[in-house]
Write a protein that holds these residues in place. Structure first.
Motif, PDB file in Angstrom:
ATOM      1  N   GLN A 476     144.699 164.376 -19.111  1.00 42.91           N
ATOM      2  CA  GLN A 476     144.974 165.955 -19.384  1.00 42.91           C
ATOM      3  C   GLN A 476     144.519 166.391 -20.648  1.00 42.91           C
ATOM      4  OE1 GLN A 476     145.958 167.692 -16.929  1.00 42.91           O
ATOM      5  NE2 GLN A 476     145.561 165.820 -15.593  1.00 42.91           N
ATOM      6  N   ASP A 477     143.409 166.566 -21.034  1.00 40.69           N
ATOM      7  CA  ASP A 477     142.993 167.126 -22.312  1.00 40.69           C
ATOM      8  C   ASP A 477     143.689 166.660 -23.666  1.00 40.69           C
ATOM      9  OD1 ASP A 477     141.156 168.693 -20.655  1.00 40.69           O
ATOM     10  OD2 ASP A 477     142.774 170.328 -20.813  1.00 40.69           O
ATOM     11  N   ASP A 478     143.990 165.253 -23.532  1.00 40.31           N
ATOM     12  CA  ASP A 478     144.567 164.675 -24.823  1.00 40.31           C
ATOM     13  C   ASP A 478     143.569 164.453 -25.941  1.00 40.31           C
ATOM     14  OD1 ASP A 478     145.968 163.074 -26.487  1.00 40.31           O
ATOM     15  OD2 ASP A 478     146.020 161.258 -25.280  1.00 40.31           O
ATOM     16  N   ASP A 479     143.907 165.272 -26.782  1.00 42.65           N
ATOM     17  CA  ASP A 479     142.931 165.656 -27.998  1.00 42.65           C
ATOM     18  C   ASP A 479     142.766 164.268 -28.658  1.00 42.65           C
ATOM     19  OD1 ASP A 479     142.180 168.071 -27.408  1.00 42.65           O
ATOM     20  OD2 ASP A 479     143.812 169.039 -28.451  1.00 42.65           O
ATOM     21  N   ALA A 480     143.686 163.210 -28.580  1.00 46.08           N
ATOM     22  CA  ALA A 480     143.718 162.073 -29.419  1.00 46.08           C
ATOM     23  C   ALA A 480     142.761 161.256 -28.858  1.00 46.08           C
ATOM     24  CB  ALA A 480     145.117 161.578 -29.708  1.00 46.08           C
ATOM     25  N   PHE A 481     142.299 161.152 -27.548  1.00 42.43           N
ATOM     26  CA  PHE A 481     141.799 160.460 -26.929  1.00 42.43           C
ATOM     27  C   PHE A 481     140.181 160.262 -27.339  1.00 42.43           C
ATOM     28  CE2 PHE A 481     139.294 158.924 -23.473  1.00 42.43           C
ATOM     29  CZ  PHE A 481     140.182 157.705 -22.533  1.00 42.43           C
ATOM     30  N   ARG A 482     139.688 159.123 -27.406  1.00 37.80           N
ATOM     31  CA  ARG A 482     138.391 159.100 -27.884  1.00 37.80           C
ATOM     32  C   ARG A 482     137.369 158.519 -26.604  1.00 37.80           C
ATOM     33  NH1 ARG A 482     135.769 159.725 -32.930  1.00 37.80           N
ATOM     34  NH2 ARG A 482     137.912 159.590 -33.862  1.00 37.80           N
ATOM     35  N   ILE A 483     136.494 159.001 -26.643  1.00 32.88           N
ATOM     36  CA  ILE A 483     135.705 158.673 -25.320  1.00 32.88           C
ATOM     37  C   ILE A 483     134.455 157.703 -25.879  1.00 32.88           C
ATOM     38  CG2 ILE A 483     133.708 159.322 -23.615  1.00 32.88           C
ATOM     39  CD1 ILE A 483     135.494 161.967 -23.286  1.00 32.88           C
ATOM     40  N   ALA A 484     134.514 156.587 -25.492  1.00 36.67           N
ATOM     41  CA  ALA A 484     133.656 155.668 -25.710  1.00 36.67           C
ATOM     42  C   ALA A 484     132.481 155.727 -24.947  1.00 36.67           C
ATOM     43  CB  ALA A 484     134.232 154.114 -25.590  1.00 36.67           C
ATOM     44  N   PRO A 485     131.328 155.071 -25.458  1.00 40.99           N
ATOM     45  CA  PRO A 485     130.130 154.903 -24.603  1.00 40.99           C
ATOM     46  C   PRO A 485     130.337 154.394 -23.233  1.00 40.99           C
ATOM     47  CG  PRO A 485     129.574 154.114 -26.906  1.00 40.99           C
ATOM     48  CD  PRO A 485     130.956 154.319 -26.954  1.00 40.99           C
ATOM     49  N   PRO A 486     129.982 155.475 -22.193  1.00 42.10           N
ATOM     50  CA  PRO A 486     130.598 155.069 -20.924  1.00 42.10           C
ATOM     51  C   PRO A 486     129.819 153.673 -20.099  1.00 42.10           C
ATOM     52  CG  PRO A 486     128.946 156.917 -20.539  1.00 42.10           C
ATOM     53  CD  PRO A 486     129.263 156.558 -22.140  1.00 42.10           C
ATOM     54  N   ILE A 487     130.567 153.231 -19.524  1.00 38.19           N
ATOM     55  CA  ILE A 487     130.073 152.119 -18.534  1.00 38.19           C
ATOM     56  C   ILE A 487     129.741 152.778 -17.199  1.00 38.19           C
ATOM     57  CG2 ILE A 487     130.627 149.694 -17.474  1.00 38.19           C
ATOM     58  CD1 ILE A 487     132.743 149.505 -19.614  1.00 38.19           C
ATOM     59  N   PRO A 488     128.532 152.508 -16.754  1.00 39.79           N
ATOM     60  CA  PRO A 488     127.976 153.161 -15.566  1.00 39.79           C
ATOM     61  C   PRO A 488     128.928 152.652 -14.283  1.00 39.79           C
ATOM     62  CG  PRO A 488     125.952 152.237 -16.739  1.00 39.79           C
ATOM     63  CD  PRO A 488     127.480 151.802 -17.366  1.00 39.79           C
ATOM     64  N   ILE A 489     129.353 153.479 -13.616  1.00 44.20           N
ATOM     65  CA  ILE A 489     130.286 153.315 -12.258  1.00 44.20           C
ATOM     66  C   ILE A 489     129.666 153.060 -10.996  1.00 44.20           C
ATOM     67  CG2 ILE A 489     132.485 153.769 -11.039  1.00 44.20           C
ATOM     68  CD1 ILE A 489     132.948 153.465 -14.278  1.00 44.20           C
ATOM     69  N   PHE A 490     128.604 153.864 -10.768  1.00 47.04           N
ATOM     70  CA  PHE A 490     127.762 153.882  -9.659  1.00 47.04           C
ATOM     71  C   PHE A 490     126.416 153.504  -9.724  1.00 47.04           C
ATOM     72  CE2 PHE A 490     131.418 156.898  -9.299  1.00 47.04           C
ATOM     73  CZ  PHE A 490     132.250 156.294  -8.194  1.00 47.04           C
ATOM     74  N   PRO A 491     125.892 152.176  -9.960  1.00 47.43           N
ATOM     75  CA  PRO A 491     124.616 152.067 -10.242  1.00 47.43           C
ATOM     76  C   PRO A 491     123.627 152.267  -8.941  1.00 47.43           C
ATOM     77  CG  PRO A 491     126.009 150.123 -10.066  1.00 47.43           C
ATOM     78  CD  PRO A 491     126.964 151.000 -10.199  1.00 47.43           C
ATOM     79  N   ARG A 492     122.476 152.438  -9.174  1.00 48.40           N
ATOM     80  CA  ARG A 492     121.748 152.740  -8.031  1.00 48.40           C
ATOM     81  C   ARG A 492     121.495 151.452  -7.318  1.00 48.40           C
ATOM     82  NH1 ARG A 492     119.007 156.619  -6.337  1.00 48.40           N
ATOM     83  NH2 ARG A 492     117.224 155.333  -5.558  1.00 48.40           N
ATOM     84  N   LEU A 493     121.542 151.644  -5.704  1.00 48.83           N
ATOM     85  CA  LEU A 493     121.646 150.407  -5.108  1.00 48.83           C
ATOM     86  C   LEU A 493     120.314 150.486  -4.574  1.00 48.83           C
ATOM     87  CD1 LEU A 493     125.007 151.042  -2.632  1.00 48.83           C
ATOM     88  CD2 LEU A 493     124.684 149.429  -4.876  1.00 48.83           C
ATOM     89  N   GLU A 494     119.657 148.991  -4.361  1.00 50.42           N
ATOM     90  CA  GLU A 494     118.363 148.455  -3.858  1.00 50.42           C
ATOM     91  C   GLU A 494     118.706 147.807  -2.568  1.00 50.42           C
ATOM     92  OE1 GLU A 494     115.800 149.339  -5.030  1.00 50.42           O
ATOM     93  OE2 GLU A 494     116.398 150.109  -6.921  1.00 50.42           O
TER      94      GLU A 494
END
Length: 501
Positions: A476-494
Motif C-alpha cells: 500500500q504505497d509504503d515509501d519506506a519499502f525498498r524494491i530489490a532487483p526482482p526475482i522472475p516469478i513466471f519463467p518461460r516454459l519449454e
C-alpha cells in the motif's frame, strides 16, 4: 470471522493412483475456497478418499493384500497430490475412520426411525466399477452382448438379501425441492438431466450388501455392510461435525457447494437429498457437476494408455502454471481438453509474456534506476484511467468467480493485465527518466498499485506465485519499502515430454 462457507470435492475412490481429473476437481475447489477466504468468509474445505466397496476388495485381492492396506497406501497418494498442488483443505477425510463409521450408522438409524428402510431380496443389474445398481431401461448393449451401464461400464446380474431405502417415497418431495431451489443443481444441463430422471419415476434403492464385509456395518444387522453410496455421501456431514459436534454442524451445515464430476450427479442430487430428507437434516445449497478433462480430446483410460500423472505435469511446468491453465482454458461445467502444448502456450502467453513481463520490467526498472524507491510524481489523467480499468477488471473477476464462471473470471483479469501493458508502452518510463523524471515517478507508482491489485486478485488461482510477487512489492504505497532487483516469478516454459501413467 462470520458467514461460514463449506465446500467439498467428491471423495476420490482410491483403487488406483490419482490422475489429472482428480487434480482438476481439487484445484477448482481450492481456488473457490481461497477466493471465499479472501473475501472474509469462514471457510471449511473438505476433500478425501472413499475407501469401501467391492472394487477395493477385488483390487486388494488381486494384489495379495487386505483392503485396509490398499486403502492406506492409495489414500496417501491422494493426500500427497493435494499437498503437492497447494490444495488448502481443512479436512482430508477417509471413510475408514471410526468417526465416519459413527456418522454413517447415525444417519442410518435416523432413516430407519423414519420408516424408510426395509429388508428384502434384491435381484438386478450392478456395476462394480460404478458401485451402482441400474434399471433394465438404463442399460445399453456392448460388444459380445455385454450389458453396459449409462457410464459404459459392465454390469452383472446380482441377487442377494439387502436393505432397501424407500426412494420412491421422495419423488415428489425432490421435484418440489428442485422447483423451489432452481440453483440446487448446476450447471443447467445437469439440472435438466436430473429432472428427467426423477420425473421418469424412482424405484426403491438397495443400500446394503452381504457379498463382502469391507464397509460400515449396518446397525443391528451384522451380516450387512452399507452400500457404498450411503457410506460415501455421509462423509460430507461427518466432516461438518455430525453427530458428535452439534455446534460445529450447526455452523457449517448445510454445505454451500458439493463440487463433483458430472458422472455422479445423480447420487448427489437424488439419493443424497432423499437420505437427508429422511433423516430430517438440511439439504446442501448446491451441487455443481463439472465436466470431464480430456487428454487431447480423448477420455482418459488405462486401457487406452493416456492417463496422465498430474504431479508429473506440475513438476515439468510448475504447480501454478498447471492450476492457471486448468481454470483458464476449461470452461467450468463443460468438458475440457489438455495437452503439454496447450499448457505451455497458455502459461507463456498470460503469465510469462503478459503479467510476468509487466511485473519484471517495472520492478527491475525501479531497482536499477530509482535506487529501489519511488516518490510521488506528477499525476495525469492516464493514471486514473488505468487504475479504473484495473479496478473494473478485478471487480469483473470477483463477480464471475462468485458465480463459478472461473474461466470467464480469468479472461476479465487479463483485460486488466493488457491495460497495464498498453499503459507502460504508451507512457514509456524509460524515456521519461531523461525528459521528465517527475512524470516518470507517477507512472511507476501507478504501475505498482495496478500490479499489486492484479496479484492480489489472482491469488486464489496461483497462490504461490502471487505471494512471491506481492513479497517484492511495497505494501500500500509504503515509501519506506525498498524494491530489490526482482526475482522472475513466471519463467518461460519449454515443451517437455510427459509419460502416460
Amino acid at each position: 470471522m462470520a458467514n461460514p462457507f463449506y465446500i467439498s470435492t467428491a471423495i476420490h475412490y482410491p483403487n488406483g493412483r490419482p490422475h489429472i481429473g482428480h487434480a482438476y476437481e481439487m484445484i477448482a475447489a481450492d481456488a473457490i475456497a481461497r477466493f471465499q477466504r479472501q473475501h472474509g468468509r469462514d471457510v471449511f474445505f473438505q476433500t478425501g478418499t472413499d475407501e469401501h466397496g467391492l472394487k477395493m476388495v477385488q483390487t486388494a485381492r488381486a494384489r495379495g493384500m487386505e483392503a485396509r492396506e490398499l486403502a492406506d497406501e492409495m489414500s496417501s497418494y491422494f493426500r500427497e497430490m493435494a499437498d503437492g498442488l497447494d490444495i488448502s483443505y481443512d479436512r482430508f477425510i477417509r471413510t475408514s475412520e471410526p468417526e465416519h463409521y459413527a456418522a454413517s450408522q447415525s444417519i442410518w438409524k435416523a432413516m430407519a426411525d423414519a420408516g424408510d428402510l426395509y429388508l428384502d431380496r434384491y435381484e438386478g443389474w450392478y456395476s462394480v466399477r460404478d458401485e451402482a445398481f441400474y434399471e433394465e431401461k438404463e442399460l445399453t448393449e456392448g460388444e459380445g452382448g455385454q450389458k453396459l451401464s449409462p457410464q459404459g461400464t459392465p454390469v452383472e446380474w446380482t441377487a442377494e438379501e439387502t436393505w432397501f431405502f424407500r426412494l420412491s417415497k421422495y419423488q415428489q418431495p425432490l421435484l418440489d425441492f428442485y422447483a423451489a431451489n432452481p440453483d440446487f443443481i448446476r450447471p443447467e444441463s445437469r439440472r435438466n438431466e436430473i429432472l428427467r430422471f426423477v420425473e421418469g419415476g424412482l424405484v426403491d434403492l438397495s443400500v446394503s450388501r452381504t457379498s463382502f464385509d469391507w464397509g460400515v456395518p449396518v446397525p443391528d444387522s451384522p451380516d450387512h455392510v452399507m452400500y457404498v453410496w450411503v457410506d460415501a455421501l455421509t462423509n460430507y456431514i461427518t466432516g461438518a461435525g455430525y453427530p458428535h459436534d452439534p455446534e460445529r454442524f450447526a455452523k457449517f451445515w448445510p454445505a454451500d457447494i458439493h463440487l463433483i464430476g458430472k458422472d455422479i450427479v445423480r447420487f448427489h442430487a437424488v439419493y443424497w437429498p432423499a437420505f437427508l430428507m429422511s433423516a430430517n437434516l438440511p439439504l446442501p445449497k448446491q451441487v455443481f457437476g463439472h465436466g470431464f478433462l480430456l487428454n487431447r480430446g480423448e477420455k482418459m483410460s488405462k486401457s487406452v494408455g493416456n492417463v496422465v500423472d498430474p504431479m508429473q505435469l506440475a513438476e515439468l511446468y510448475g504447480v501454478d502454471a498447471l492450476r492457471y491453465f486448468l481454470l483458464r482454458d476449461v470452461s467450468f461445467g463443460n468438458d475440457g481438453t489438455f495437452s503439454d502444448e496447450a499448457i505451455v502456450t497458455r502459461a507463456n502467453a498470460d503469465l510469462s509474456n503478459s503479467f510476468g513481463n509487466l511485473a519484471q520490467r517495472t520492478l527491475a526498472f525501479i531497482a536499477k534506476n530509482c535506487e529501489g524507491q519511488v516518490e510521488e510524481g506528477r499525476a495525469e489523467e492516464a493514471d486514473a484511467v488505468l487504475l479504473t480499468e484495473v479496478d473494473t477488471a478485478c471487480a469483473a473477476f470477483n463477480a464471475a468467480f462468485e458465480d463459478l464462471a472461473l474461466s470467464q473470471a480469468l479472461e476479465a483479469w487479463m483485460v486488466g493485465v493488457f491495460a497495464c501493458n498498453q499503459y507502460i508502452d504508451a507512457q514509456a518510463p524509460w524515456a521519461l527518466r531523461k525528459t521528465d523524471p517527475d512524470r516518470m515517478r507517477a507512472v511507476l507508482r501507478t504501475l505498482i498499485r495496478a500490479i499489486r491489485h492484479l496479484a492480489t486478485t489472482i491469488q486464489p488461482v496461483i497462490p504461490g506465485s502471487s505471494a512471491k510477487l506481492l513479497a517484492q512489492l511495497p505494501p500500500q504505497d509504503d515509501d519506506a519499502f525498498r524494491i530489490a532487483p526482482p526475482i522472475p516469478i513466471f519463467p518461460r516454459l519449454e515443451l517437455q515430454q510427459t509419460e502416460n501413467a
